[in-house]
Design a protein around this motif. Structure first.
Motif, mmCIF file in Angstrom:
data_model
loop_
_atom_site.group_PDB
_atom_site.id
_atom_site.type_symbol
_atom_site.label_atom_id
_atom_site.label_comp_id
_atom_site.label_asym_id
_atom_site.label_seq_id
_atom_site.Cartn_x
_atom_site.Cartn_y
_atom_site.Cartn_z
ATOM 1 N N VAL A 8 38.826 45.454 47.768
ATOM 2 C CA VAL A 8 38.707 46.327 46.597
ATOM 3 C C VAL A 8 38.351 47.725 47.081
ATOM 4 O O VAL A 8 37.299 47.932 47.693
ATOM 5 C CB VAL A 8 37.632 45.825 45.615
ATOM 6 N N ALA A 9 39.241 48.682 46.818
ATOM 7 C CA ALA A 9 39.045 50.063 47.262
ATOM 8 C C ALA A 9 38.777 50.951 46.050
ATOM 9 O O ALA A 9 39.695 51.320 45.320
ATOM 10 C CB ALA A 9 40.280 50.549 48.022
ATOM 11 N N ASP A 10 37.509 51.281 45.853
ATOM 12 C CA ASP A 10 37.099 52.095 44.712
ATOM 13 C C ASP A 10 35.765 52.734 45.068
ATOM 14 O O ASP A 10 34.920 52.094 45.692
ATOM 15 C CB ASP A 10 36.952 51.231 43.454
ATOM 16 N N ASP A 11 35.558 53.984 44.672
ATOM 17 C CA ASP A 11 34.331 54.663 45.069
ATOM 18 C C ASP A 11 33.162 54.449 44.113
ATOM 19 O O ASP A 11 32.100 55.051 44.281
ATOM 20 C CB ASP A 11 34.581 56.168 45.266
ATOM 21 N N HIS A 12 33.336 53.554 43.135
ATOM 22 C CA HIS A 12 32.241 53.243 42.222
ATOM 23 C C HIS A 12 31.746 51.812 42.478
ATOM 24 O O HIS A 12 32.437 50.843 42.131
ATOM 25 C CB HIS A 12 32.696 53.378 40.762
ATOM 26 N N PRO A 13 30.575 51.659 43.084
ATOM 27 C CA PRO A 13 30.081 50.322 43.435
ATOM 28 C C PRO A 13 29.918 49.383 42.245
ATOM 29 O O PRO A 13 30.172 48.182 42.361
ATOM 30 C CB PRO A 13 28.742 50.605 44.123
ATOM 31 N N LEU A 14 29.522 49.910 41.104
ATOM 32 C CA LEU A 14 29.350 49.048 39.939
ATOM 33 C C LEU A 14 30.691 48.505 39.462
ATOM 34 O O LEU A 14 30.789 47.346 39.038
ATOM 35 C CB LEU A 14 28.655 49.814 38.801
ATOM 36 N N PHE A 15 31.730 49.334 39.551
ATOM 37 C CA PHE A 15 33.056 48.863 39.147
ATOM 38 C C PHE A 15 33.560 47.809 40.123
ATOM 39 O O PHE A 15 34.134 46.795 39.710
ATOM 40 C CB PHE A 15 34.051 50.022 39.071
ATOM 41 N N ARG A 16 33.365 48.029 41.410
ATOM 42 C CA ARG A 16 33.779 47.018 42.396
ATOM 43 C C ARG A 16 33.086 45.700 42.125
ATOM 44 O O ARG A 16 33.710 44.630 42.150
ATOM 45 C CB ARG A 16 33.448 47.497 43.822
ATOM 46 N N ALA A 17 31.797 45.764 41.844
ATOM 47 C CA ALA A 17 31.030 44.543 41.579
ATOM 48 C C ALA A 17 31.540 43.846 40.321
ATOM 49 O O ALA A 17 31.647 42.613 40.281
ATOM 50 C CB ALA A 17 29.549 44.878 41.440
ATOM 51 N N ALA A 18 31.875 44.635 39.304
ATOM 52 C CA ALA A 18 32.356 44.051 38.050
ATOM 53 C C ALA A 18 33.699 43.358 38.244
ATOM 54 O O ALA A 18 33.935 42.263 37.716
ATOM 55 C CB ALA A 18 32.470 45.140 36.983
ATOM 56 N N VAL A 19 34.597 43.986 39.013
ATOM 57 C CA VAL A 19 35.914 43.394 39.267
ATOM 58 C C VAL A 19 35.771 42.087 40.033
ATOM 59 O O VAL A 19 36.387 41.068 39.686
ATOM 60 C CB VAL A 19 36.804 44.375 40.056
ATOM 61 N N LEU A 20 34.951 42.082 41.063
ATOM 62 C CA LEU A 20 34.777 40.867 41.863
ATOM 63 C C LEU A 20 34.133 39.756 41.049
ATOM 64 O O LEU A 20 34.507 38.582 41.172
ATOM 65 C CB LEU A 20 33.943 41.176 43.108
#
Length: 218
Positions: A8-20
């Motif tokens: 997952v390549a995204d600069d927002h850690p909360l969004f990465r966590a939500a997607v996973l």
């Protein structure tokens, strides 16, 4: 459906966590990787050549619109890429498709849409919202020209677009200055450009909101 390794390549850690979190609820995930910039993406792919799928945000640090997608498709054409973006304009969706993405997920999409898209792409299909704009022949031509570049030439092109001189590009990429000169000459020839300025305009045309490049041509 099992997925061995997801990046997952995204600069927002909360969004990465939500997607996973959303994917773990409905898909059998194996190892997961997270990166927050284009440079980190490059390093992760070097260290993990067995990545099965990349979820890619277009607006990470180091990216110019669709540049990271174009680079990734040239560097690792075997890895499917799903673009995840807050910009879900129909033209952006269509451009993502024309530049090689296997799917597109708006960041406002519900959890089930994310799962459906990932499952479809991992099964060998594509998944794009229905509201994509009409196909652009200009984008198709731009994609075809950029596809002529080697991954290293694409890196040099991005540095040219940033306004760096050959000496600076050599330092940034760890190359000999003469090697950079050879790359720049090849890049201009492959892109059918007469100058570094024209080549930089092609890179500008990769920006999501850009309609364009040089009037009437690429």
């Amino acid at each position: 459906m099992g997925l061995a390794k997801l990046l997952v390549a995204d600069d927002h850690p909360l969004f990465r966590a939500a997607v996973l979190h959303a994917l773990r609820e409905g898909i059998c995930l194996g190892q997961t990787l997270e990166v927050d910039s284009v440079s980190a993406l490059t390093q992760a792919l070097d260290e993990h050549p067995d990545v099965d799928l990349v979820l890619l945000d277009l607006a990470m640090p180091g990216a110019r619109g669709f540049s990271s997608l174009v680079w990734l498709r040239g560097e690792r054409p075997d890895i499917p890429v799903i673009v995840i973006s807050s910009n879900d304009h129909p033209r952006v969706i269509r451009r993502a498709q024309q530049f090689g993405a296997a799917g597109f997920i708006p960041k406002s999409a519900p959890v089930e849409t994310i799962r459906t898209a990932v499952s479809a792409v991992m099964a060998g299909d594509t998944c794009f919202p229905a509201q994509a704009a009409a196909r652009s022949e200009r984008d198709a031509l731009l994609a075809a020209r950029l596809a002529r570049l080697t991954p290293q030439q694409f890196r040099v092109l991005m540095s040219v677009a940033d306004g760096l001189l050959n000496k600076q590009i050599a330092y940034e990429l760890g190359l000999a200055e003469n090697t950079v000169k050879v790359h720049v000459t090849a890049i201009l020839k492959k892109l059918e450009c007469n100058s570094r300025t024209q080549a930089a305009l092609l890179v500008k045309a990769l920006e999501p909101e850009g309609e364009s490049g040089l009037p009437g041509e690429y």
